[in-house]
Write an enzyme that holds these catalytic residues in place. Sequence first.
Site, short mmCIF file in Angstrom:
data_model
loop_
_atom_site.label_atom_id
_atom_site.label_comp_id
_atom_site.label_asym_id
_atom_site.label_seq_id
_atom_site.Cartn_x
_atom_site.Cartn_y
_atom_site.Cartn_z
N GLU A 327 0.83 -1.21 0.00
CA GLU A 327 0.00 0.00 0.00
C GLU A 327 0.86 1.26 0.00
OE1 GLU A 327 -3.03 -0.45 -0.66
OE2 GLU A 327 -2.94 -2.60 -0.29
N HIS A 330 2.11 2.13 -3.35
CA HIS A 330 1.07 2.79 -4.14
C HIS A 330 1.09 4.31 -4.00
CE1 HIS A 330 -1.38 -0.25 -5.99
NE2 HIS A 330 -1.70 -0.86 -4.87
#
EC number: 3.4.11.-
Length: 893
Positions: A327, A330
Amino acid sequence: MRLFRPTLLASALLFATGLAHAADAVPKGPLPRTVVPSLVKLELKLDPKQERFSGTTRIEAKVAEATDTIWMHGRDLKIAKAEAVLADGKRIALTGQEADVSGVLKFTAAEKIPAGNATIEIAFEAPFGELQGAYRVKPDGRDYVVTQMEPLGARGTFPGFDEPSFKQPWDITLIVPEGEGAFANSAEAKTESLGDGWKKVTFDRTEALPSYLIAFAVGPWDVQPGPDIAPNQWRDTPIKLRGIAAKDQGKKMTYSLANTPAIVTALEDYFGIPYPFDKLDNVAAPDFWAGAMENAGLIVYRDSLMFPDEKSAVGQRQGFWGVSAHELAHQWFGDLVTMEWWDDLWLNEAFATWMGNKITGQLQPQFHTDRGILEGGLGAMGADSLASTRRIHEPINDFTQIQSAFDGITYQKGGAVLAMFENYVGEEQFRDGVRNYLKKHARGNATSADLIAAVAAQSKEPQAVDAAFKSYIDQPGVPFLKIDLDCSGKTPALVLQQQRYLPIGSTASANQTWGIPLAVRYADGDQIREQKGIISGKQARFELTEAQSCPAWVMPNAHGAGYYRFALTPALQQSLSDAFAKLDEREQRVYADSVTSAYSAGAVTPSQLLAALPQFAGAEVRQTATAGMNNIGWMEEYLIDDEAQRAEFLASAAEIYRPRLQQLGYTLKDGESDDDRLLRTSLIGYFAGTLKDNAVRDEMNKAGRAVLGLDAGGKLNADAVSKDLRGIALSVAVEEGGKAAFDAAEKHFRGSQDAVLRSQLLGALGGTNDAKLAERARALVFEKDLLRRNEIFPVVFGQADEPAMRPALRQWVDTHFSDLEAKLAPAGAGLVNLYAAGMCSNEEAATLESKFAERMKNIEGGPLELKQSVEGIRLCAAAKDARKGQPLQFARK
């Protein structure tokens, strides 16, 4: 035949010159660029205790040419008022209507809106969603709001331009009850009391973001301060880090918060770009359908991923590192630079999968995450062998196709392909290409071609790398090489034939080729040499230019770096098998895959596969040691009818793996590796489940009974067995213990807020073999405020494993399909797999297709899920027919 998708430039020209969409033609793909937002001001009034909320959206936009139609997105919204405000202050009334089931919203203006600047103002109400958009959770009797906008949740939360290429700053204001916490993507700017029990929280303007990355949370959250992420060579100021969890749960985030700064810093060092946002909040959501979501500055995780500590089960602890690194990657790949359209979702997810493994392996080398990326790629080859598989860069023409892109092809195959080209181009060169790509497209959008060009430019053969990379993302399937060795000339050479890998019964064409970055290791006298090169075409000759003699053995996938399968001639296969101990751990794993995939393709008999398993079982690495295990379970279910033969078959299978289990034992040892703990869990689960081994089941039953307190007055003792084995122990105890054990497990489930323990207890309840108890387990799904929605599948999927339980489970799915789909959306397509579990005949495939075709038509991801389920059943039937009557003989000791 390739589906045509216009490039963004072509689309922009089309929109600008001819208005690609007629006024009444509903744009089910990308919206026209007649109106393009430049700033969104979003104000929402939210009370977690209510079923609905209200808000106002003010969208500053540029109108390309005069129009009386504005296409936007909005689903299940009640529009109270809508107007277009011109630069001179004139207001033009807008009438809105939902024009398509996907949530396309059509606004018709009372008169033409002229070209130039305009502000679209919309007042609306909306219901809270079900695990998407803005939705409510109630884990502890208190009400919370959390969000999941990707892929289409934003349009059910506010009207707007809900697609990735519309990327602009946001001003977010939340009006919430006094005493409730409010959080969003950016830092809080100010809080004002409004009286009557309400307050207004205003946040700083965000960086440019698409709607699917907008996030907020409201409720009585615990706020757990984390350590600041210290300045470094890329950044002069610290980053504020916080954990946000349900009431009284914040302290459980100590471990995850303590280890987050190292991940952020490692990513900054790789990218050469500072963390792109003004703060970092990690939200531990009590109910979340995905693992996590990369919202800029406000990452939302399933709470169990944020709550590990040093004593947690290996899977939970490693899960934090892997998912958090994914994450956080990202924040650069997906957030700083965003895809233009959903066909390039792999730019986000494949990259984060690859990068998350890379950074976790760098910080936690004992996790051996390089094995994880390899195993993910091999796992993706299962779906990639289907005729109905997607390509990585798959055209998206309909909203139902977007959810289908969140699959193993995008994540695991995409990650494996990135790893393959990194290996071929070179680690530093690949990194430089990534850095150049991010710097060029920062705060904007980019495409597959942009990334591939940036990476290829760093290689020694840019055109060949560019073409090879595109051959992998623009067509489906697994490359398959048939390989022979020719030592008749001066220079030894591999003789290669290329086609698509197909399993027994496939209807796909094998007539495909790729540009394959081939990496070969081979034994040349007392030297082991390595060579790389890109091969293409149906036939190729790969000269081993440094060889001084005819190689004793050849490993055609050096270090397991390539996303392809291979088959050697019998003599080469035997020589490689004899050299198994000389292969590195990744090569041993891809060698094992070459045998199991040959079995699936019909080139190896069941007895030949069974004879190969002891060699794999003795391998050091757990992924190789367990290779082929699933084939034993399949043979037992579909190829054996006689109960005596079944018992003998399973007993023989157990003898392959028993020495390894005895070596590991049932209890943790001081200083043992995570891999040994994970292998122990895999083996014990296999012996207790698939093999039904009485000795192992007895040990697990005792442990599970101790956890449930069945022999201690019913008091829960969650630490009576290691956390790695607790789920298995509970499942066996409930299976063996009947109603008394089931009652105890249900009581403890109802009294627990521990997400991991709850999931294990639910799995045990759902795995019962008693029909009446299984009915009770299914009934939990519809008991008000009992299950979190991400707990629905755990409580019922266990019933799909047992043939005797499947008819009642299918009837239950059939009866409650609409209610289940609504609860599970946008993951409702998974109900097809639940219903189809165990099906293995063409008649069952036809029944499934007929029953679910209409149901799946408008469900996100539904059409492809159904198509692939049907194909999987037909392939199972073909394999069963081809194998029926073939001997099932194990190798003699």
